[in-house]
Design a protein around this motif. Structure first.
Motif, short mmCIF file in Angstrom:
data_model
loop_
_atom_site.label_atom_id
_atom_site.label_comp_id
_atom_site.label_asym_id
_atom_site.label_seq_id
_atom_site.Cartn_x
_atom_site.Cartn_y
_atom_site.Cartn_z
N SER A 70 0.80 -1.22 0.00
CA SER A 70 0.00 0.00 0.00
C SER A 70 0.84 1.28 0.00
O SER A 70 0.29 2.37 -0.02
CB SER A 70 -0.97 0.00 1.19
N GLU A 72 4.23 3.74 -1.58
CA GLU A 72 4.58 4.26 -2.90
C GLU A 72 5.04 3.10 -3.79
O GLU A 72 5.78 2.21 -3.34
CB GLU A 72 5.68 5.30 -2.78
N VAL A 73 4.64 3.13 -5.06
CA VAL A 73 4.92 2.01 -5.97
C VAL A 73 6.42 1.70 -6.03
O VAL A 73 6.83 0.54 -6.11
CB VAL A 73 4.35 2.32 -7.38
N ASN A 248 4.13 12.97 -1.56
CA ASN A 248 2.97 12.10 -1.75
C ASN A 248 1.77 12.71 -1.03
O ASN A 248 1.72 12.71 0.21
CB ASN A 248 3.27 10.69 -1.21
N ARG A 250 -1.66 12.27 0.07
CA ARG A 250 -2.48 11.06 0.25
C ARG A 250 -3.93 11.41 0.53
O ARG A 250 -4.22 12.28 1.35
CB ARG A 250 -1.90 10.20 1.38
N GLU B 50 -8.57 -6.51 -6.77
CA GLU B 50 -8.50 -6.34 -8.22
C GLU B 50 -9.59 -7.16 -8.92
O GLU B 50 -10.15 -6.73 -9.93
CB GLU B 50 -7.12 -6.73 -8.74
N GLU B 57 -6.90 1.27 -11.32
CA GLU B 57 -5.46 1.29 -11.65
C GLU B 57 -4.57 1.23 -10.41
O GLU B 57 -3.51 0.60 -10.41
CB GLU B 57 -5.13 2.55 -12.44
N GLU B 58 -5.00 1.91 -9.33
CA GLU B 58 -4.16 1.93 -8.12
C GLU B 58 -3.93 0.51 -7.59
O GLU B 58 -2.85 0.16 -7.13
CB GLU B 58 -4.82 2.77 -7.01
N ASP B 61 -1.70 -1.69 -10.20
CA ASP B 61 -0.25 -1.45 -10.07
C ASP B 61 0.34 -2.29 -8.94
O ASP B 61 1.45 -2.81 -9.04
CB ASP B 61 0.02 0.02 -9.76
N ARG B 62 -0.41 -2.40 -7.88
CA ARG B 62 0.11 -3.10 -6.71
C ARG B 62 0.11 -4.61 -6.89
O ARG B 62 1.04 -5.30 -6.49
CB ARG B 62 -0.67 -2.68 -5.47
#
Lengths: 290, 73
Positions: A70, A72-73, A248, A250, B50, B57-58, B61-62
């Protein structure tokens, strides 16, 4: 060969991170005898009770240790290690039960935690994140764990940025990335919502120090009713003082824990507020993380 | 008369979790308008979310990031 340009007492090769952490352990444990790791600077002896504002004893307890996605990517999957107890009292804390109670969870030996972390890395975690509660108040245990971790692991220090210079000295060069909260844009909101005084000065001092030492990501959790009083000043300060820093913004606020104490925390952030917050970020030309 | 509780005091002692079991958790809040907020998102829960909404999209990505690193879908 001349070494004239090298300072006489400076090693030519920096010690490995695990060595550095181990070398600092005696000083870190000693600091708990008159604890000034966070900016409350209680000065209590944490080996003789839990009288400080965080109510933490000497040995850290862990309330969560798991792979998470959960954050940052660029940081995920991360092995997130959460210490119980915190020096702030944010009424909207999403982990209030554990963050306000330093006795939550259990005391796990550093070697065992490091073993969990190494297993997580082997299973695909890209980073190891130290968080809480607040990890700064548990610096000695954190250093013990760092001393047991591989030197090439990417370590993240997730903090409320309310530590002291003494804490920063013990942390220097140990973590690859700091993820730091900048929660409140003025001291009045900080006192009302988190029982913390002198918040602006302390957080700004920490953020400037981190930005000068290592990679920094600043997080701001949008709070309902606090776009103008909190987000706008935070965004303006970041734009002026740390324009390159990654930010970020949020939007996942939910009215957790003691939020009902505050009338504006009856729900989540409205679409209008979220749009306005993003407009402020764009006007400040912040380096926003998408 | 009891005094007001200290706002900085600790809460009730928390029961110790069972290592390896109680540590595995994700918190989810579903808002009245259907928005889903998630905290401590684990790869397993990301995969479930998902499936509920493949267009998010969020979440995608994960799941992709976790799957790429683990060799799992």
């Amino acid at each position: 060969m001349t070494l004239g340009a090298v300072a006489p007492n400076r090693p030519l090769v920096a010690p490995a991170r695990s060595v550095l952490a181990r070398e600092r352990l005696p000083a870190a444990w000693a600091a708990l005898t008159e604890c000034r790791l966070c900016a409350h600077e209680c000065g209590v002896n944490r080996f003789h009770g839990t009288a400080g504002l965080c109510h933490a004893g000497a040995r850290a307890r862990v309330f969560s240790a798991q792979i998470e996605v959960s954050d940052e990517v660029e940081l995920i999957p991360t092995f997130a290690l959460a210490f119980s107890g915190c020096d702030l009292r944010c009424d909207f804390c999403i982990t209030g039960r554990e963050s306000w109670n330093a006795r939550a969870g259990e005391a796990v030996p550093a070697a065992r935690i490091a073993e969990f972390a190494r297993t997580a890395l082997a299973r695909g975690a890209r980073t190891i994140m130290f968080l809480g509660g607040e990890p700064t108040i548990h610096l000695p245990t954190a250093l013990e764990i760092v001393a047991e971790l591989p030197d090439d692991a990417t370590l993240i220090w997730k903090t409320n940025a309310h530590g002291t210079a003494a804490a920063r000295l013990l942390l220097e060069d140990l973590f690859d990335i700091w993820v730091a909260d900048y929660k409140f844009g003025n001291d009045a909101c900080a006192i009302r919502l988190a029982a913390v005084h002198d918040y602006q000065r302390v957080v700004r001092e920490n953020l400037c120090w981190v930005a000068g030492h290592t990679r920094l990501i600043v997080r701001h959790l949008l709070m309902p009713g606090h776009v103008d009083c909190c987000w706008a000043p935070v965004a303006t300060w970041l734009a002026n003082e740390l324009p390159a820093v990654r930010v970020n913004l949020r939007g996942g606020f939910w009215p957790a824990w003691q939020s009902k104490r505050h009338p504006e925390f009856g729900g989540s952030v409205s679409t209008e507020e979220a749009d306005r917050a993003r407009t402020i970020a764009e006007q400040c030309n912040l380096n926003l993380i998408p | 008369m009891q005094s007001q509780p200290d706002p900085l005091s600790a809460g009730k002692p928390h029961p110790d979790p069972v290592p390896g079991q109680a540590y595995q958790h994700t918190e989810i809040l579903i808002l009245p308008e259907g928005k889903v907020l998630v905290h401590n998102l684990t790869p397993v829960m990301a995969a479930i979310l998902e499936r509920l909404n493949p267009s998010a999209e969020e979440i995608h990505d994960r799941v992709a990031t976790a799957g790429d690193r683990r060799g799992t879908a």
